[in-house]
Design an enzyme around this catalytic site. Structure first.
Site, PDB file in Angstrom:
ATOM      1  N   ASP A  18       0.834  -1.211   0.000  1.00 32.90           N
ATOM      2  CA  ASP A  18       0.000   0.000   0.000  1.00 32.90           C
ATOM      3  C   ASP A  18       0.868   1.261   0.000  1.00 32.90           C
ATOM      4  O   ASP A  18       2.010   1.241   0.461  1.00 32.90           O
ATOM      5  CB  ASP A  18      -0.918  -0.024   1.238  1.00 32.90           C
ATOM      6  CG  ASP A  18      -2.107   0.914   1.087  1.00 32.90           C
ATOM      7  OD1 ASP A  18      -2.336   1.432  -0.033  1.00 32.90           O
ATOM      8  OD2 ASP A  18      -2.812   1.140   2.092  1.00 32.90           O
ATOM      9  N   ARG A  22       0.131   7.704  -2.548  1.00 32.94           N
ATOM     10  CA  ARG A  22       0.681   8.766  -1.692  1.00 32.94           C
ATOM     11  C   ARG A  22       2.144   9.026  -1.996  1.00 32.94           C
ATOM     12  O   ARG A  22       2.611  10.165  -1.969  1.00 32.94           O
ATOM     13  CB  ARG A  22       0.491   8.393  -0.210  1.00 32.94           C
ATOM     14  CG  ARG A  22      -0.901   8.759   0.303  1.00 32.94           C
ATOM     15  CD  ARG A  22      -1.222   8.044   1.568  1.00 32.94           C
ATOM     16  NE  ARG A  22      -1.525   6.628   1.293  1.00 32.94           N
ATOM     17  CZ  ARG A  22      -1.599   5.696   2.237  1.00 32.94           C
ATOM     18  NH1 ARG A  22      -1.364   6.009   3.487  1.00 32.94           N
ATOM     19  NH2 ARG A  22      -1.913   4.463   1.916  1.00 32.94           N
ATOM     20  N   TRP A  23       2.884   7.966  -2.316  1.00 32.70           N
ATOM     21  CA  TRP A  23       4.288   8.128  -2.688  1.00 32.70           C
ATOM     22  C   TRP A  23       4.391   9.097  -3.876  1.00 32.70           C
ATOM     23  O   TRP A  23       5.217  10.000  -3.892  1.00 32.70           O
ATOM     24  CB  TRP A  23       4.890   6.773  -3.050  1.00 32.70           C
ATOM     25  CG  TRP A  23       6.342   6.797  -3.435  1.00 32.70           C
ATOM     26  CD1 TRP A  23       7.411   6.634  -2.607  1.00 32.70           C
ATOM     27  CD2 TRP A  23       6.878   7.030  -4.748  1.00 32.70           C
ATOM     28  NE1 TRP A  23       8.585   6.741  -3.308  1.00 32.70           N
ATOM     29  CE2 TRP A  23       8.290   6.985  -4.625  1.00 32.70           C
ATOM     30  CE3 TRP A  23       6.320   7.278  -6.003  1.00 32.70           C
ATOM     31  CZ2 TRP A  23       9.137   7.168  -5.721  1.00 32.70           C
ATOM     32  CZ3 TRP A  23       7.162   7.465  -7.093  1.00 32.70           C
ATOM     33  CH2 TRP A  23       8.547   7.413  -6.942  1.00 32.70           C
ATOM     34  N   ARG A  31      -0.533   9.273  -9.898  1.00 26.65           N
ATOM     35  CA  ARG A  31      -0.629   8.039  -9.106  1.00 26.65           C
ATOM     36  C   ARG A  31      -0.022   6.844  -9.834  1.00 26.65           C
ATOM     37  O   ARG A  31       0.628   6.003  -9.235  1.00 26.65           O
ATOM     38  CB  ARG A  31      -2.100   7.737  -8.777  1.00 26.65           C
ATOM     39  CG  ARG A  31      -2.721   8.697  -7.776  1.00 26.65           C
ATOM     40  CD  ARG A  31      -4.189   8.339  -7.540  1.00 26.65           C
ATOM     41  NE  ARG A  31      -4.347   6.983  -7.062  1.00 26.65           N
ATOM     42  CZ  ARG A  31      -4.250   6.629  -5.779  1.00 26.65           C
ATOM     43  NH1 ARG A  31      -4.023   7.528  -4.854  1.00 26.65           N
ATOM     44  NH2 ARG A  31      -4.389   5.368  -5.417  1.00 26.65           N
ATOM     45  N   HIS A  35       2.482   3.511  -8.973  1.00 25.46           N
ATOM     46  CA  HIS A  35       2.260   2.078  -9.249  1.00 25.46           C
ATOM     47  C   HIS A  35       3.435   1.494 -10.039  1.00 25.46           C
ATOM     48  O   HIS A  35       3.864   0.368  -9.801  1.00 25.46           O
ATOM     49  CB  HIS A  35       0.953   1.863 -10.014  1.00 25.46           C
ATOM     50  CG  HIS A  35      -0.270   2.268  -9.242  1.00 25.46           C
ATOM     51  ND1 HIS A  35      -0.491   1.861  -7.948  1.00 25.46           N
ATOM     52  CD2 HIS A  35      -1.336   3.031  -9.574  1.00 25.46           C
ATOM     53  CE1 HIS A  35      -1.653   2.366  -7.522  1.00 25.46           C
ATOM     54  NE2 HIS A  35      -2.182   3.079  -8.488  1.00 25.46           N
ATOM     55  N   ALA A  64     -10.944  -6.597  -4.655  1.00 29.94           N
ATOM     56  CA  ALA A  64     -12.282  -6.576  -5.266  1.00 29.94           C
ATOM     57  C   ALA A  64     -12.853  -5.162  -5.209  1.00 29.94           C
ATOM     58  O   ALA A  64     -13.565  -4.728  -6.110  1.00 29.94           O
ATOM     59  CB  ALA A  64     -13.194  -7.563  -4.540  1.00 29.94           C
ATOM     60  N   ASN A  66     -11.056  -2.400  -5.301  1.00 29.87           N
ATOM     61  CA  ASN A  66     -10.288  -1.477  -6.140  1.00 29.87           C
ATOM     62  C   ASN A  66     -10.943  -1.234  -7.506  1.00 29.87           C
ATOM     63  O   ASN A  66     -10.609  -0.267  -8.190  1.00 29.87           O
ATOM     64  CB  ASN A  66      -8.841  -1.962  -6.340  1.00 29.87           C
ATOM     65  CG  ASN A  66      -7.975  -1.846  -5.104  1.00 29.87           C
ATOM     66  OD1 ASN A  66      -7.033  -2.615  -4.916  1.00 29.87           O
ATOM     67  ND2 ASN A  66      -8.262  -0.873  -4.228  1.00 29.87           N
ATOM     68  N   ARG A 186       2.061  -4.819   6.193  1.00 26.93           N
ATOM     69  CA  ARG A 186       1.317  -3.802   5.452  1.00 26.93           C
ATOM     70  C   ARG A 186       2.130  -2.515   5.486  1.00 26.93           C
ATOM     71  O   ARG A 186       2.523  -2.038   6.547  1.00 26.93           O
ATOM     72  CB  ARG A 186      -0.069  -3.527   6.028  1.00 26.93           C
ATOM     73  CG  ARG A 186      -0.803  -2.495   5.155  1.00 26.93           C
ATOM     74  CD  ARG A 186      -2.247  -2.272   5.525  1.00 26.93           C
ATOM     75  NE  ARG A 186      -2.884  -1.426   4.501  1.00 26.93           N
ATOM     76  CZ  ARG A 186      -4.147  -1.469   4.153  1.00 26.93           C
ATOM     77  NH1 ARG A 186      -4.950  -2.310   4.748  1.00 26.93           N
ATOM     78  NH2 ARG A 186      -4.624  -0.669   3.214  1.00 26.93           N
ATOM     79  N   ARG A 192      -5.010  -1.665   8.988  1.00 28.93           N
ATOM     80  CA  ARG A 192      -6.230  -2.447   8.748  1.00 28.93           C
ATOM     81  C   ARG A 192      -5.923  -3.577   7.779  1.00 28.93           C
ATOM     82  O   ARG A 192      -4.878  -3.591   7.124  1.00 28.93           O
ATOM     83  CB  ARG A 192      -7.359  -1.549   8.242  1.00 28.93           C
ATOM     84  CG  ARG A 192      -7.013  -0.738   7.016  1.00 28.93           C
ATOM     85  CD  ARG A 192      -8.220   0.059   6.495  1.00 28.93           C
ATOM     86  NE  ARG A 192      -7.810   0.994   5.460  1.00 28.93           N
ATOM     87  CZ  ARG A 192      -7.548   2.298   5.671  1.00 28.93           C
ATOM     88  NH1 ARG A 192      -7.663   2.817   6.872  1.00 28.93           N
ATOM     89  NH2 ARG A 192      -7.175   3.079   4.670  1.00 28.93           N
ATOM     90  N   SER A 194      -8.239  -4.573   5.319  1.00 24.59           N
ATOM     91  CA  SER A 194      -8.847  -4.280   4.013  1.00 24.59           C
ATOM     92  C   SER A 194      -9.312  -5.527   3.256  1.00 24.59           C
ATOM     93  O   SER A 194      -9.023  -5.684   2.062  1.00 24.59           O
ATOM     94  CB  SER A 194      -7.888  -3.452   3.140  1.00 24.59           C
ATOM     95  OG  SER A 194      -7.578  -2.228   3.770  1.00 24.59           O
TER      96      SER A 194
HETATM   97  C1  IPE Z   1      -5.530  -2.676  -0.144  1.00 24.28           C
HETATM   98  O1  IPE Z   1      -5.167  -1.349  -0.332  1.00 24.28           O
HETATM   99  C2  IPE Z   1      -5.507  -3.388  -1.455  1.00 24.28           C
HETATM  100  C3  IPE Z   1      -4.197  -3.570  -2.064  1.00 24.28           C
HETATM  101  C4  IPE Z   1      -3.041  -3.267  -1.530  1.00 24.28           C
HETATM  102  C5  IPE Z   1      -4.204  -4.170  -3.355  1.00 24.28           C
HETATM  103  P1  IPE Z   1      -6.261  -0.191  -0.488  1.00 24.28           P
HETATM  104  O2  IPE Z   1      -5.495   1.067  -0.662  1.00 24.28           O
HETATM  105  O3  IPE Z   1      -7.225  -0.551  -1.530  1.00 24.28           O
HETATM  106  O4  IPE Z   1      -6.973  -0.245   0.933  1.00 24.28           O
HETATM  107  P2  IPE Z   1      -7.859   0.829   1.704  1.00 24.28           P
HETATM  108  O5  IPE Z   1      -8.919   1.274   0.765  1.00 24.28           O
HETATM  109  O6  IPE Z   1      -6.948   1.940   2.090  1.00 24.28           O
HETATM  110  O7  IPE Z   1      -8.361   0.097   2.903  1.00 24.28           O
HETATM  111  C1  IPE Z   2      -1.540   0.257  -3.371  1.00 20.09           C
HETATM  112  O1  IPE Z   2      -1.338   1.627  -3.429  1.00 20.09           O
HETATM  113  C2  IPE Z   2      -1.805  -0.343  -4.734  1.00 20.09           C
HETATM  114  C3  IPE Z   2      -3.209  -0.716  -4.982  1.00 20.09           C
HETATM  115  C4  IPE Z   2      -4.157  -0.704  -4.099  1.00 20.09           C
HETATM  116  C5  IPE Z   2      -3.542  -1.129  -6.332  1.00 20.09           C
HETATM  117  P1  IPE Z   2      -2.546   2.654  -3.419  1.00 20.09           P
HETATM  118  O2  IPE Z   2      -2.921   2.956  -4.819  1.00 20.09           O
HETATM  119  O3  IPE Z   2      -3.643   2.178  -2.555  1.00 20.09           O
HETATM  120  O4  IPE Z   2      -1.855   3.919  -2.758  1.00 20.09           O
HETATM  121  P2  IPE Z   2      -2.494   4.938  -1.733  1.00 20.09           P
HETATM  122  O5  IPE Z   2      -3.044   4.123  -0.588  1.00 20.09           O
HETATM  123  O6  IPE Z   2      -3.564   5.672  -2.459  1.00 20.09           O
HETATM  124  O7  IPE Z   2      -1.366   5.802  -1.312  1.00 20.09           O
HETATM  125 MG    MG Z   3      -4.099   2.408  -0.589  1.00 16.58          MG
END
Ligand code: IPE
Ligand code: IPE
Ligand code: MG
Length: 256
Positions: A18, A22-23, A31, A35, A64, A66, A186, A192, A194
């Site tokens: 995760d 934000r990075w 964003r 990734h 699911a 996402n 995590r 959490r 998630s």
């Molecule tokens: C959890 O991250 C899912 C993955 C890392 C693929 P999310 O960024 O989707 O989780 P929430 O929404 O902050 O709980």
């Molecule tokens: C995790 O990074 C990757 C996926 C959930 C696909 P995020 O995209 O959730 O990054 P943040 O949480 O928005 O920083």
């Molecule tokens: Mg995230």
């Protein structure tokens, strides 16, 4: 801090990767750039886990939930996944890694499913680490899916109601034949689960770090493993019992 020893590393490591978004945001980047950088971390961590002799590595790559993200981000993530899986087959062969996917594959685009099938088939004969990507994965969905299959098999007489126990239920999950995770990492500071591996994490050791996934590296992994090695896994028993009996093994259903 303890020194890292190779003996007491987790057999199964699960990771909620995760903080990519934000990075990127912190660096005024899009964003998707986060990734892309996250994929580089995946390569690094997969290779390091395989080198350290981890038997099972399960990475939460796309939940699911996402699917509810903006269409452009979902599309970019799918394209990135396809590119990653395709480009990694050679490296997986080189490192003797077996590839696997858990999740609702019916939701994934056809072309990605084709690449996944290809990677699974090509690496099927490898005997090293099992790398599992959780894609379109949700734990509640997995549990409901299992319950439904069990009901179907009970109704058709394939199994008896009396056969239904924790062991059988586990066999109907996407993670059949994969032992439960010993350790969950995590990144990005969120504390959490998630909707990740809700059943399987019952006695997993949890580790949360503020580091965002694109910045996670071998040193951070070693730090996490050292923390793991300092823990006492009791599985409901007392500390004295566990120490007399040696290392407790993570099968909490054994006595039933
Ligand atoms: C959890 O991250 C899912 C993955 C890392 C693929 P999310 O960024 O989707 O989780 P929430 O929404 O902050 O709980
Ligand atoms: C995790 O990074 C990757 C996926 C959930 C696909 P995020 O995209 O959730 O990054 P943040 O949480 O928005 O920083
Ligand atoms: Mg995230």
């Amino acid at each position: 801090m303890h020194k890292l020893t190779k003996e007491n590393l987790p057999r199964h490591l699960a990771v909620i990767m995760d903080g990519n978004g934000r990075w990127a945001k912190q660096r005024m980047l899009r964003r998707i750039v986060g990734h892309q950088k996250g994929v580089e971390t995946v390569r690094l961590i997969v290779e390091e886990c395989s080198r350290l002799g981890i038997s099972y590595l399960t990475l939460f790559a796309f939940s699911a939930e996402n699917w509810l993200r903006p269409k452009t981000e979902v599309k970019a993530l799918m394209a990135l996944l396809k590119k990653y899986i395709r480009s990694e087959i050679a490296r997986m062969m080189h490192n003797n890694i077996r590839f696997n996917v858990i999740g609702d594959r019916g939701e994934l685009p056809v072309d990605i499913n084709r690449v996944i099938d290809d990677a699974i088939a090509q690496t099927a004969g490898n005997s090293g680490m099992l790398l599992t990507l959780a894609l379109s994965y949700g734990a509640r969905q997995e549990i409901v899916h299992a319950a439904r299959q069990i009901a179907i098999d009970a109704a058709s007489g394939k199994i008896a109601i009396d056969d239904i126990n924790e062991g059988l239920f586990s066999d109907y999950l996407y993670t059949t034949r994969i032992p439960e995770p010993d350790f969950l990492i995590r990144t990005s500071g969120e504390m959490r689960i998630s909707n990740f591996l809700l059943w399987q994490l019952a006695y997993t050791e949890l580790y949360f770090t503020d580091v965002n996934w694109p910045d996670f590296d071998k040193n951070e992994l070693a730090k996490a493993f050292r923390d793991y090695q300092s823990r006492e896994r009791r599985f409901g028993k007392t500390s004295d019992q566990v120490q007399v009996g040696g290392t407790a093994v993570g099968d909490i259903t054994r006595h039933r």
